[in-house]
Design an enzyme around this catalytic site. Structure first.
Site, mmCIF file in Angstrom:
data_model
loop_
_atom_site.group_PDB
_atom_site.id
_atom_site.type_symbol
_atom_site.label_atom_id
_atom_site.label_comp_id
_atom_site.label_asym_id
_atom_site.label_seq_id
_atom_site.Cartn_x
_atom_site.Cartn_y
_atom_site.Cartn_z
ATOM 1 N N GLU A 1 -3.456 7.035 2.095
ATOM 2 C CA GLU A 1 -3.673 7.206 3.563
ATOM 3 C C GLU A 1 -2.425 7.236 4.269
ATOM 4 O O GLU A 1 -2.368 6.834 5.574
ATOM 5 C CB GLU A 1 -4.486 5.980 3.865
ATOM 6 C CG GLU A 1 -6.000 5.803 2.829
ATOM 7 C CD GLU A 1 -6.964 4.852 3.814
ATOM 8 O OE1 GLU A 1 -6.352 3.955 4.235
ATOM 9 O OE2 GLU A 1 -8.127 5.230 3.329
ATOM 10 N N ARG B 1 -1.265 -2.192 -4.534
ATOM 11 C CA ARG B 1 -2.646 -1.886 -4.390
ATOM 12 C C ARG B 1 -2.911 -0.636 -5.218
ATOM 13 O O ARG B 1 -1.988 0.409 -5.137
ATOM 14 C CB ARG B 1 -2.871 -1.704 -3.065
ATOM 15 C CG ARG B 1 -2.814 -2.996 -2.089
ATOM 16 C CD ARG B 1 -2.935 -2.927 -0.721
ATOM 17 N NE ARG B 1 -4.667 -2.883 -0.622
ATOM 18 C CZ ARG B 1 -5.281 -2.122 0.323
ATOM 19 N NH1 ARG B 1 -4.551 -1.080 0.719
ATOM 20 N NH2 ARG B 1 -6.395 -2.112 0.678
ATOM 21 N N ASP C 1 -14.711 2.392 -1.573
ATOM 22 C CA ASP C 1 -14.096 1.638 -0.742
ATOM 23 C C ASP C 1 -15.007 0.874 -0.073
ATOM 24 O O ASP C 1 -15.392 0.940 1.354
ATOM 25 C CB ASP C 1 -13.508 2.666 0.673
ATOM 26 C CG ASP C 1 -12.605 1.880 1.479
ATOM 27 O OD1 ASP C 1 -12.467 0.897 1.406
ATOM 28 O OD2 ASP C 1 -12.290 2.774 2.592
ATOM 29 N N GLU D 1 -16.370 -4.158 7.671
ATOM 30 C CA GLU D 1 -16.230 -2.876 8.130
ATOM 31 C C GLU D 1 -17.289 -1.907 7.773
ATOM 32 O O GLU D 1 -17.692 -1.168 8.635
ATOM 33 C CB GLU D 1 -15.022 -2.241 7.390
ATOM 34 C CG GLU D 1 -14.672 -0.811 7.659
ATOM 35 C CD GLU D 1 -13.254 -0.307 6.883
ATOM 36 O OE1 GLU D 1 -12.634 -1.054 6.199
ATOM 37 O OE2 GLU D 1 -13.156 0.786 7.171
ATOM 38 N N LYS E 1 0.882 -0.873 0.157
ATOM 39 C CA LYS E 1 0.091 0.075 -0.021
ATOM 40 C C LYS E 1 0.864 1.182 -0.072
ATOM 41 O O LYS E 1 1.499 1.488 1.049
ATOM 42 C CB LYS E 1 -1.039 -0.114 1.186
ATOM 43 C CG LYS E 1 -1.597 1.341 1.334
ATOM 44 C CD LYS E 1 -2.520 1.023 2.696
ATOM 45 C CE LYS E 1 -3.452 2.194 3.006
ATOM 46 N NZ LYS E 1 -4.616 2.095 4.208
ATOM 47 N N HIS F 1 -20.921 5.874 2.088
ATOM 48 C CA HIS F 1 -19.905 6.705 2.905
ATOM 49 C C HIS F 1 -20.710 7.420 3.904
ATOM 50 O O HIS F 1 -20.505 8.622 3.849
ATOM 51 C CB HIS F 1 -19.066 7.243 1.859
ATOM 52 C CG HIS F 1 -17.633 7.619 2.709
ATOM 53 N ND1 HIS F 1 -17.711 8.349 3.811
ATOM 54 C CD2 HIS F 1 -16.394 7.026 2.371
ATOM 55 C CE1 HIS F 1 -16.228 8.274 4.063
ATOM 56 N NE2 HIS F 1 -15.644 7.718 3.414
#
Ligand code: GCW
Length: 696
Positions: free
Chosen positions: A310, A343, A384, A412, A306, A537
């Site tokens: 983020e 990713r 996501d 999640e 990754k 979201h």
């Protein structure tokens, strides 16, 4: 020794023993309880009397297949199913004979190879055959892993109480690498880390073997042991010993170990001043590190990375591209046969103001620049792992780069360890989606569209330290279905729900009917009470469980529900049409044009692509606002109905798991209602219309 004259004790009518095995979910779907249906049991006892796996002494994988068949068949038949030896003078009627042409004299003698050679070393043939006039069952493959998968497939056949008549099953996996990505405690809702790193390598928890068996039983063959937000310790010598211990344990089950690597490891682990891919010292460091790993784990799979996502470091920190970053690691791994899974979950604001367009903008120009042993790992949708997303437009747009699909098994955004949400329908929706380029998304992922040499699907695991592995017992179904779909994406969500139910909860038809009915609509219900009509979201910051539609995250508009839903007095939704952000332009025109046209766009994705007026007429005849209210209510009503269905099983299934699921469903219903109420009252402040009293 020949046991065939010994009559089997009739256990079909015994009453439940107070010492019956405790059902706490630990055994997952590998429960192997005696077959309850007397006719089926008689059929199986007639057809299966012994097991013959030659040369298992020199093959840990064949030994694992033998052990599973012995434990499984003995458990299911309620009597010992003994091993028979090839040196026995006669072949025994009812022998289950498993092996490769190299390992098994019988497989060689039967000359079946033309029937399974094309299935490859992971595929298998299961067939009823005759040898010396005696009926036997053959499990054969050119590879030992295939023999193991075939053994599990035969057990599944019995566990689900299907007849053995005319037994002939030939299968091969449609995707080469089928992996679980462990994010450790991050987004794990089933206790702590599934691996006890502190105890390793000295203590090897026996549960790791259960994990390996469970994975192999559904065809999974790779595991990334650590989080994509990779800590440096995983590349240190002390941890390599721990990782080696896990790899050694998994090897017989055909599972290769991978690690997430942090791009700045040359600095943080190696003490170098830079991690710049063009720096010779950096290249040398990666090469030496990879050599060190392979000397401990000779079949190490490679790295997941990754990068520049983020807050994680990456090649862009040195003004290098994702391809240059990926190739740096790929070149260290290539001599050993290792690969890089790079990713594509990136959303650098500089790439576009619409978060959903960013990965495509960054990655498609790099098509053709990645080394052969790099696969780019793409989430199913462009955001996501929301309860419903359209497919990610990258699929189909990088024909010269092997693209993997990443799915999220851990829930999640879909109810975590509380809510009963069966995710296979969501994954099928993504896989089956027509890209508009002449092939489906699954066609990209399984390599048929662009001829990828390496095909990969990865699921973010939902396993933790909880005794039942996944917290909510029904979350085991998502692990199960993920593996089965990774093996064969053409299987239906319904068929997999039924398989899993029979193996996990039993073959009682009332149980099967109620549970599969509950599971079938549970994902759509989750969409309804969380994000209907293409919303997404809306969840609360950080924990991502409940709703927080009014949240605006300072300094992070692209983490803000308000940025995504854009509610105002006119309507709701993000205009990503050609008049708006033009996300639709990233799709092949055949699909993009449909999304672009508000009248053609599927209603279940309307707010994803359009800012929808509150009074727009919907297909149902309701206005958009009324429809929104209707769906939010419909979702909660589904959960209420699931509770009633579950309650109807009281006394039919074991008390322990019954009570555990009942408690989860109670909370599920309350939390779904809360989600609905918070979202509707928030949106009502914009729509200024009454919430109709709808009872769906
Ligand atoms: O879904 C988000 C999660 C992050 C995760 C990230 C990712 C591991 O909220 O916790 O980081 O995706 O996929 O990298």
């Amino acid at each position: 020794m020949n046991y065939s004259h010994v009559p089997s004790p009739d256990r079909s009518h015994r009453s439940p023993s107070p010492f019956a095995p405790i059902e706490d979910g630990f055994e997952l779907w590998l429960r192997y309880r005696p077959i309850a249906d007397p006719a089926r049991l008689a059929e199986y006892r007639g057809a299966v009397t012994a097991i013959m796996v030659e040369n298992r002494g020199s093959s840990p994988t064949l030994a694992a297949a033998h052990e599973e068949l012995a434990v499984g068949l003995s458990g299911l038949l309620g009597e010992d199913v003994p091993p028979v030896d090839v040196r026995a003078p006669v072949h025994r009627a009812g022998a289950v004979i498993a092996g490769t042409p190299e390992s098994s004299t019988v497989v060689r003698r039967l000359g079946l190879e033309k029937k399974f050679a094309a299935l490859g070393p992971g595929g298998f043939l299961i067939a009823a055959e005759t040898i010396d006039d005696r009926p036997v069952i053959i499990i054969a493959s050119t590879g030992e892993a295939g023999v193991l998968y075939g053994s599990f497939a035969l057990l599944r056949r019995l566990q689900t109480e299907r007849s053995l008549d005319g037994l002939q099953i030939a299968e091969k996996p449609r995707i080469g690498l089928r992996m679980l990505d462990h994010w450790e405690e991050t987004r794990c809702y089933a206790g702590g880390n599934v691996w006890n790193w502190n105890e390793l390598p000295g203590t090897i928890d026996p549960k790791y073997k259960v994990y390996a068996r469970a994975c192999a039983s559904i065809g999974l063959n790779g595991a990334v042991l650590n989080n994509v937000n990779a800590e440096k310790k995983y590349l240190t010598p002390a941890y390599l010993l721990k990782e080696k211990a896990v790899a050694d344990l998994f090897r017989p089950y055909g599972i290769r170990v991978f690690l997430s690597a942090n791009f700045s490891a040359p600095i943080t682990v190696g003490g170098l001043p830079t991690a710049d891919p063009t720096d010779p010292a950096v290249r040398g460091w990666w090469k030496a590190k990879v050599d060190e790993i392979f000397s401990a784990i000779p079949d190490f799979g490679g790295f997941v990375v990754k990068a520049n996502s983020e807050g994680e470091p990456g090649p862009k920190d040195f003004r290098r591209s994702h391809a240059e970053g990926a190739n740096l690691l790929a070149r260290a791994l290539a001599p050993h046969g290792g690969i890089v899974l790079w990713r594509a979950f990136v959303y650098d604001p500089e790439a576009d103001s619409d978060r959903l367009k960013r990965a495509y903008n960054e990655f498609t120009p790099l098509d053709g620049e990645f080394d052969e042993n790099v696969t780019v790992q793409v989430k199913n949708g462009p955001l996501d792992f929301q309860p419903r997303e359209p497919f990610n437009p990258l699929f189909g747009k990088m024909p010269r780069t092997s693209l993997a699909m990443e799915l999220q098994i851990t829930q999640e955004y879909t109810g975590q360890d509380v809510q009963l949400v069966y995710l296979a329908p969501m994954w099928k929706e993504a896989l089956d989606a027509d890209t508009g380029g002449g092939f489906s998304v699954a066609g990209v992922v399984d390599g048929s569209a662009h001829g990828y040499k390496r095909t990969v699907v990865a699921g973010v695991a939902n396993t933790g330290s909880a005794r039942n592995w996944t917290g909510q017992d029904f979350a085991q179904a998502n692990w199960y279905a993920f593996g089965r779909l990774a093996w064969d994406h053409t299987l239906s969500a319904e068929a997999l729900a039924e398989e899993w139910t029979r193996m996990t909860w039993g073959n009682d038809e009332r149980v099967v009917a109620a549970i599969t009915a509950m599971m079938s609509g549970s994902r759509e219900a989750c969409v309804d009470y969380m994000d209907p009509l293409g919303l997404g979201h809306l969840m609360a910051r950080d924990h991502h469980y409940g709703p927080e539609p009014g949240d605006t995250v300072p300094g992070h508009e692209d983490w803000s529900p308000t940025y995504f839903h854009r509610a105002d007095e006119k309507g709701l939704g993000y205009d990503r049409s050609s008049r708006g952000s033009n996300l639709v332009g990233q799709y092949f025109p055949k699909v993009g044009n449909v999304f672009d046209d508000i009248d053609a766009c599927p209603e279940n994705l309307l707010c994803w692509f359009h800012h929808v007026p509150w009074d727009r007429k919907m297909k149902s005849g309701r206005t958009f606002w009324e429809e929104l209210c209707f769906l939010y209510h419909r979702g909660v009503a589904y959960v209420t109905a699931m509770r009633a269905q579950w309650d109807s099983l009281k006394g039919v299934i074991d008390a322990g798991r019954f009570a555990a699921v009942a408690a989860k469903l109670r909370r599920h219903e309350a939390d779904a209602a809360a989600y609905r109420n918070v979202c509707l009252s928030y949106f009502q402040a914009f729509s200024r219309r009454p919430i109709p009293v709808t009872s769906p």
